[in-house]
Motif scaffolding. Structure first.
Motif, PDB file in Angstrom:
ATOM      1  N   PHE A   2       0.749  -1.170   0.103  1.00  9.89           N
ATOM      2  CA  PHE A   2       0.257  -0.076   0.132  1.00  9.89           C
ATOM      3  C   PHE A   2       0.909   1.430  -0.130  1.00  9.89           C
ATOM      4  N   ASP A   3       0.421   2.273  -0.568  1.00 10.54           N
ATOM      5  CA  ASP A   3       1.162   3.519  -0.520  1.00 10.54           C
ATOM      6  C   ASP A   3       0.929   4.222   0.889  1.00 10.54           C
ATOM      7  N   VAL A   4      -0.461   4.071   1.369  1.00 15.90           N
ATOM      8  CA  VAL A   4      -0.759   4.826   2.633  1.00 15.90           C
ATOM      9  C   VAL A   4      -1.640   3.923   3.592  1.00 15.90           C
ATOM     10  N   PHE A   5      -1.239   4.177   4.847  1.00 18.54           N
ATOM     11  CA  PHE A   5      -2.089   3.420   5.876  1.00 18.54           C
ATOM     12  C   PHE A   5      -2.618   4.597   6.736  1.00 18.54           C
ATOM     13  N   ILE A   6      -4.199   4.462   6.680  1.00 21.96           N
ATOM     14  CA  ILE A   6      -4.827   5.595   7.507  1.00 21.96           C
ATOM     15  C   ILE A   6      -4.982   5.269   8.901  1.00 21.96           C
ATOM     16  N   SER A   7      -4.696   5.923   9.983  1.00 18.17           N
ATOM     17  CA  SER A   7      -4.989   5.570  11.212  1.00 18.17           C
ATOM     18  C   SER A   7      -5.884   6.554  11.808  1.00 18.17           C
ATOM     19  N   TYR A   8      -6.895   6.204  12.270  1.00 18.72           N
ATOM     20  CA  TYR A   8      -8.159   7.176  12.857  1.00 18.72           C
ATOM     21  C   TYR A   8      -9.087   6.455  13.626  1.00 18.72           C
ATOM     22  N   ILE A  61      -5.592  13.228  13.258  1.00 18.00           N
ATOM     23  CA  ILE A  61      -6.064  13.617  14.592  1.00 18.00           C
ATOM     24  C   ILE A  61      -7.377  14.276  14.720  1.00 18.00           C
ATOM     25  N   SER A  62      -7.869  13.772  15.839  1.00 18.91           N
ATOM     26  CA  SER A  62      -9.397  14.322  16.325  1.00 18.91           C
ATOM     27  C   SER A  62      -9.550  14.260  17.679  1.00 18.91           C
ATOM     28  N   LYS A  63     -10.431  14.760  18.282  1.00 19.52           N
ATOM     29  CA  LYS A  63     -10.500  14.513  19.759  1.00 19.52           C
ATOM     30  C   LYS A  63     -10.580  12.917  19.919  1.00 19.52           C
TER      31      LYS A  63
END
Length: 94
Positions: A2-8, A61-63
């Motif tokens: 993968f090009d990008v791993f999104i953590s959320y 980044i979020s609450k």
């Protein structure tokens, strides 16, 4: 690979879906947890494999992501593995 791993945090799914869509439109192959991880099959191992097979790690980044343990754990793992880390401020943070 993968090009990008999104953590959320899952509460930010709308924002992350839009981010994913935009990255996809620019030709990036993106991995994100769409609540499809097999909880019986060692979900953390699946996360580790996805992080390791990604060139970049994006931390949204979020609450909620600052309150949840899993995004922090993913971020620590990515740092330990020397991944390129980018932070993105989620619109609902303000």
């Amino acid at each position: 690979m993968f090009d990008v791993f999104i953590s959320y945090a899952h509460n930010d799914i709308e924002y992350v879906s839009e981010l994913h869509s935009r990255l996809d439109k620019h030709g990036f192959k993106v991995w994100r947890d769409k609540q499809e991880l097999d909880q019986r099959a060692g979900w953390w191992n699946q996360i580790e494999e996805a992080i390791m097979s990604s060139d970049n790690f994006v931390f949204v980044i979020s609450k909620e992501s600052l309150r949840r343990p899993t995004p922090h754990r993913e971020l620590i793992y990515a740092r330990q593995k020397g991944k390129k880390i980018t932070t993105v401020l989620c619109g609902n943070f303000i």
